[in-house]
Motif scaffolding. Structure first.
Motif, PDB file in Angstrom:
ATOM      1  N   TRP A  23       9.786  14.634 -15.044  1.00  0.00           N
ATOM      2  CA  TRP A  23      11.124  14.517 -14.476  1.00  0.00           C
ATOM      3  C   TRP A  23      11.522  15.707 -13.591  1.00  0.00           C
ATOM      4  CZ3 TRP A  23      10.554  14.884 -19.926  1.00  0.00           C
ATOM      5  CH2 TRP A  23      10.890  16.118 -20.483  1.00  0.00           C
ATOM      6  N   GLY A  24      10.743  16.782 -13.596  1.00  0.00           N
ATOM      7  CA  GLY A  24      11.048  17.918 -12.721  1.00  0.00           C
ATOM      8  C   GLY A  24      10.412  17.806 -11.353  1.00  0.00           C
ATOM      9  N   LEU A  25       9.612  16.752 -11.118  1.00  0.00           N
ATOM     10  CA  LEU A  25       8.824  16.629  -9.890  1.00  0.00           C
ATOM     11  C   LEU A  25       9.387  15.562  -8.955  1.00  0.00           C
ATOM     12  CD1 LEU A  25       6.250  17.499  -8.338  1.00  0.00           C
ATOM     13  CD2 LEU A  25       5.009  15.725  -9.607  1.00  0.00           C
ATOM     14  N   THR A  26       9.441  15.894  -7.666  1.00  0.00           N
ATOM     15  CA  THR A  26       9.900  14.966  -6.635  1.00  0.00           C
ATOM     16  C   THR A  26       8.963  15.018  -5.436  1.00  0.00           C
ATOM     17  OG1 THR A  26      12.230  15.238  -7.250  1.00  0.00           O
ATOM     18  CG2 THR A  26      11.790  14.350  -5.070  1.00  0.00           C
ATOM     19  N   LEU A  27       8.539  13.844  -4.969  1.00  0.00           N
ATOM     20  CA  LEU A  27       7.829  13.771  -3.696  1.00  0.00           C
ATOM     21  C   LEU A  27       8.880  13.879  -2.601  1.00  0.00           C
ATOM     22  CD1 LEU A  27       5.418  13.185  -1.821  1.00  0.00           C
ATOM     23  CD2 LEU A  27       5.835  10.746  -2.193  1.00  0.00           C
ATOM     24  N   MET A  28       8.828  14.959  -1.825  1.00  0.00           N
ATOM     25  CA  MET A  28       9.854  15.221  -0.829  1.00  0.00           C
ATOM     26  C   MET A  28       9.574  14.560   0.517  1.00  0.00           C
ATOM     27  SD  MET A  28      12.100  16.948  -2.450  1.00  0.00           S
ATOM     28  CE  MET A  28      13.155  17.549  -1.129  1.00  0.00           C
ATOM     29  N   GLN A  29       8.321  14.653   0.987  1.00  0.00           N
ATOM     30  CA  GLN A  29       8.016  14.140   2.317  1.00  0.00           C
ATOM     31  C   GLN A  29       6.523  13.885   2.465  1.00  0.00           C
ATOM     32  OE1 GLN A  29       9.657  16.619   5.403  1.00  0.00           O
ATOM     33  NE2 GLN A  29       9.227  15.147   7.038  1.00  0.00           N
ATOM     34  N   VAL A  30       6.187  12.898   3.285  1.00  0.00           N
ATOM     35  CA  VAL A  30       4.802  12.587   3.630  1.00  0.00           C
ATOM     36  C   VAL A  30       4.671  12.768   5.140  1.00  0.00           C
ATOM     37  CG1 VAL A  30       2.940  10.893   3.505  1.00  0.00           C
ATOM     38  CG2 VAL A  30       4.745  10.892   1.783  1.00  0.00           C
ATOM     39  N   THR A  46       0.858  -1.188   0.000  1.00  0.00           N
ATOM     40  CA  THR A  46       0.000   0.000   0.000  1.00  0.00           C
ATOM     41  C   THR A  46       0.890   1.232   0.000  1.00  0.00           C
ATOM     42  OG1 THR A  46      -1.750  -1.138   1.227  1.00  0.00           O
ATOM     43  CG2 THR A  46      -1.775   1.274   1.244  1.00  0.00           C
ATOM     44  N   GLY A  47       0.890   1.993  -1.094  1.00  0.00           N
ATOM     45  CA  GLY A  47       1.750   3.154  -1.212  1.00  0.00           C
ATOM     46  C   GLY A  47       1.052   4.438  -0.806  1.00  0.00           C
ATOM     47  N   CYS A  48       1.839   5.441  -0.429  1.00  0.00           N
ATOM     48  CA  CYS A  48       1.294   6.729  -0.005  1.00  0.00           C
ATOM     49  C   CYS A  48       0.775   7.547  -1.176  1.00  0.00           C
ATOM     50  CB  CYS A  48       2.338   7.525   0.770  1.00  0.00           C
ATOM     51  SG  CYS A  48       3.798   7.971  -0.207  1.00  0.00           S
ATOM     52  N   SER A  49       1.183   7.196  -2.404  1.00  0.00           N
ATOM     53  CA  SER A  49       0.783   7.946  -3.592  1.00  0.00           C
ATOM     54  C   SER A  49       1.020   7.084  -4.823  1.00  0.00           C
ATOM     55  CB  SER A  49       1.585   9.244  -3.694  1.00  0.00           C
ATOM     56  OG  SER A  49       1.269   9.964  -4.861  1.00  0.00           O
ATOM     57  N   ARG A  50       0.300   7.374  -5.911  1.00  0.00           N
ATOM     58  CA  ARG A  50       0.524   6.631  -7.155  1.00  0.00           C
ATOM     59  C   ARG A  50       1.813   7.095  -7.839  1.00  0.00           C
ATOM     60  NH1 ARG A  50      -3.919   3.936  -9.493  1.00  0.00           N
ATOM     61  NH2 ARG A  50      -2.978   4.277 -11.530  1.00  0.00           N
ATOM     62  N   GLU A 108       4.840  17.116  12.671  1.00  0.00           N
ATOM     63  CA  GLU A 108       5.740  17.050  11.509  1.00  0.00           C
ATOM     64  C   GLU A 108       5.337  18.064  10.447  1.00  0.00           C
ATOM     65  OE1 GLU A 108       7.392  12.553  10.842  1.00  0.00           O
ATOM     66  OE2 GLU A 108       5.335  12.959  10.259  1.00  0.00           O
ATOM     67  N   LEU A 109       4.052  18.109  10.141  1.00  0.00           N
ATOM     68  CA  LEU A 109       3.551  19.000   9.103  1.00  0.00           C
ATOM     69  C   LEU A 109       3.775  20.462   9.475  1.00  0.00           C
ATOM     70  CD1 LEU A 109       2.005  19.606   6.500  1.00  0.00           C
ATOM     71  CD2 LEU A 109      -0.124  19.299   7.772  1.00  0.00           C
ATOM     72  N   ASN A 110       3.410  20.840  10.685  1.00  0.00           N
ATOM     73  CA  ASN A 110       3.552  22.235  11.112  1.00  0.00           C
ATOM     74  C   ASN A 110       5.007  22.665  11.178  1.00  0.00           C
ATOM     75  OD1 ASN A 110       0.784  22.594  11.351  1.00  0.00           O
ATOM     76  ND2 ASN A 110       0.737  21.907  13.481  1.00  0.00           N
ATOM     77  N   SER A 111       5.878  21.757  11.571  1.00  0.00           N
ATOM     78  CA  SER A 111       7.308  22.071  11.619  1.00  0.00           C
ATOM     79  C   SER A 111       7.842  22.363  10.225  1.00  0.00           C
ATOM     80  CB  SER A 111       8.074  20.904  12.250  1.00  0.00           C
ATOM     81  OG  SER A 111       9.459  21.139  12.222  1.00  0.00           O
ATOM     82  N   SER A 112       7.412  21.569   9.253  1.00  0.00           N
ATOM     83  CA  SER A 112       7.854  21.780   7.875  1.00  0.00           C
ATOM     84  C   SER A 112       7.303  23.084   7.314  1.00  0.00           C
ATOM     85  CB  SER A 112       7.408  20.603   7.006  1.00  0.00           C
ATOM     86  OG  SER A 112       7.858  20.753   5.679  1.00  0.00           O
ATOM     87  N   LEU A 113       6.043  23.395   7.628  1.00  0.00           N
ATOM     88  CA  LEU A 113       5.421  24.622   7.119  1.00  0.00           C
ATOM     89  C   LEU A 113       6.066  25.874   7.703  1.00  0.00           C
ATOM     90  CD1 LEU A 113       1.652  23.589   7.221  1.00  0.00           C
ATOM     91  CD2 LEU A 113       3.072  23.893   5.194  1.00  0.00           C
ATOM     92  N   GLY A 131      -0.727  15.177   5.034  1.00  0.00           N
ATOM     93  CA  GLY A 131      -0.119  16.189   4.181  1.00  0.00           C
ATOM     94  C   GLY A 131       1.078  15.644   3.422  1.00  0.00           C
ATOM     95  N   LYS A 132       1.402  16.302   2.304  1.00  0.00           N
ATOM     96  CA  LYS A 132       2.567  15.922   1.501  1.00  0.00           C
ATOM     97  C   LYS A 132       3.296  17.177   1.033  1.00  0.00           C
ATOM     98  CE  LYS A 132       0.308  11.739  -0.240  1.00  0.00           C
ATOM     99  NZ  LYS A 132      -0.302  11.072  -1.417  1.00  0.00           N
ATOM    100  N   HIS A 133       4.583  17.022   0.836  1.00  0.00           N
ATOM    101  CA  HIS A 133       5.432  18.095   0.340  1.00  0.00           C
ATOM    102  C   HIS A 133       6.080  17.631  -0.962  1.00  0.00           C
ATOM    103  CE1 HIS A 133       9.603  20.271   0.910  1.00  0.00           C
ATOM    104  NE2 HIS A 133       8.929  20.748  -0.121  1.00  0.00           N
ATOM    105  N   TYR A 134       5.782  18.355  -2.039  1.00  0.00           N
ATOM    106  CA  TYR A 134       6.378  18.086  -3.340  1.00  0.00           C
ATOM    107  C   TYR A 134       7.299  19.239  -3.732  1.00  0.00           C
ATOM    108  CZ  TYR A 134       3.229  14.185  -4.529  1.00  0.00           C
ATOM    109  OH  TYR A 134       2.570  12.984  -4.569  1.00  0.00           O
ATOM    110  N   ARG A 135       8.258  18.936  -4.575  1.00  0.00           N
ATOM    111  CA  ARG A 135       9.158  19.965  -5.112  1.00  0.00           C
ATOM    112  C   ARG A 135       9.200  19.854  -6.635  1.00  0.00           C
ATOM    113  NH1 ARG A 135      14.808  20.748  -2.380  1.00  0.00           N
ATOM    114  NH2 ARG A 135      13.449  22.076  -1.117  1.00  0.00           N
ATOM    115  N   TYR A 136       9.090  21.004  -7.295  1.00  0.00           N
ATOM    116  CA  TYR A 136       9.246  21.036  -8.747  1.00  0.00           C
ATOM    117  C   TYR A 136      10.413  21.964  -9.089  1.00  0.00           C
ATOM    118  CZ  TYR A 136       8.165  20.281 -13.580  1.00  0.00           C
ATOM    119  OH  TYR A 136       8.266  19.864 -14.888  1.00  0.00           O
TER     120      TYR A 136
END
Length: 275
Positions: A247-254, A51-55, A260-265, A116-121
């Motif tokens: 190829w410019g997209l990366t899933l950084m963190q879940v 079971t993955g966190c995202s497709r 965890e979420l508030n610290s990242s934000l 929540g999830k953090h992506y980077r492009y």
């Protein structure tokens, strides 16, 4: 552990998405899920349901991808970590690595337990190139109004109906998503590299890539400046910008906790590398 007792395992991976057709297993193409299932069977002779966190789309990279599964294995966590990495690198020769493995509560679900999830492009805007960075960026050679680009990304922040920004074959029933924050910056050494960090409660198929493509088309004067705000109203994908390459997209963190979420934000600076 009893002979027939299952335990819930949580594994965290990273990978280069260039040679994978996304995460989700599909017929006639090679995916990350298939690779992990194969490696687990080689190690334990056990078939498990992952079971993955995202497709994740084909070609998208992962800095921190979480999955879970039920297993009867009696192998230690350390043996699993070393064994799977050995299989990935020496036996299967794949650009995928297992960072951590742990036992979790039976109700943990890699996808539904996330809040929540953090992506980077990454965008590379210039004619010069970098051997490592440029290949992980969308290389946009046309002139961009950088100030307008950064401003447009802020239009996405908040809770909106992102129907106009999803793939035409996206089957999600709920198109209402909340973008917590978008942080844009130039790479501290290579200003041609534009880093876009996006935090949200969830994302539709191709949503981030369509968000990026639309903002770039506005910043290059191919679309009106009100395209994004109008898109939330008319919900028509055909009136939005191009879909930026995977190829410019990366899933950084879940994130699995509010802490965890508030610290990242609240963070003010972010590691500039793609991963």
């Amino acid at each position: 552990m009893e002979e027939n007792e299952y335990q819930n395992f949580k594994l965290t991976f990273s990978w280069n998405g260039e040679k994978f057709h996304g995460y989700q297993q599909q017929p006639n193409v090679f995916t990350v899920q298939e690779a992990i299932s194969k490696a687990w069977f080689i190690l334990t002779k056990e078939t498990v349901t992952l079971t993955g966190c995202s497709r994740l789309d084909a070609g998208v990279h992962a800095n921190c991808f979480v999955l879970n599964f039920q297993s009867r294995t009696k192998y230690s966590l350390d043996r699993i970590l070393k064994g799977l990495n050995g299989i990935f690198h020496s036996h299967l020769h794949l650009d995928i690595s297992l960072y951590s493995v742990e036992h979790v509560e039976s109700d943990f679900h890699a996808r539904f337990s996330a809040n929540g999830k953090h992506y980077r492009y990454l965008i590379w805007n210039g004619f010069s190139e970098h051997a490592f960075l440029t290949r992980r960026c969308w290389h946009v050679r046309s002139k961009l109004d950088k100030s307008e680009l950064f401003l447009q990304f802020q239009n996405y922040v908040g809770e909106h109906d992102f129907s106009a920004f999803r793939a035409v074959d996206c089957g999600a029933k709920n198109t209402q998503k909340k973008i917590y924050k978008i942080h844009t910056q130039f790479h501290p050494v290579y200003p041609e590299c534009i880093i876009i960090d996006i935090w949200g409660d969830g994302f539709l198929k191709n949503m981030i890539r369509n968000m990026v493509g639309t903002a770039v088309d506005i910043a290059s004067n191919k679309l009106p400046k009100n395209t994004i705000t109008e898109g939330f109203l008319h919900k028509n994908r055909n009136q939005m910008g191009v879909c930026a390459p995977a190829w410019g997209l990366t899933l950084m963190q879940v994130f699995y906790s509010d802490i965890e979420l508030n610290s990242s934000l609240k963070a003010q600076t972010f590691f500039p590398s793609p991963c």
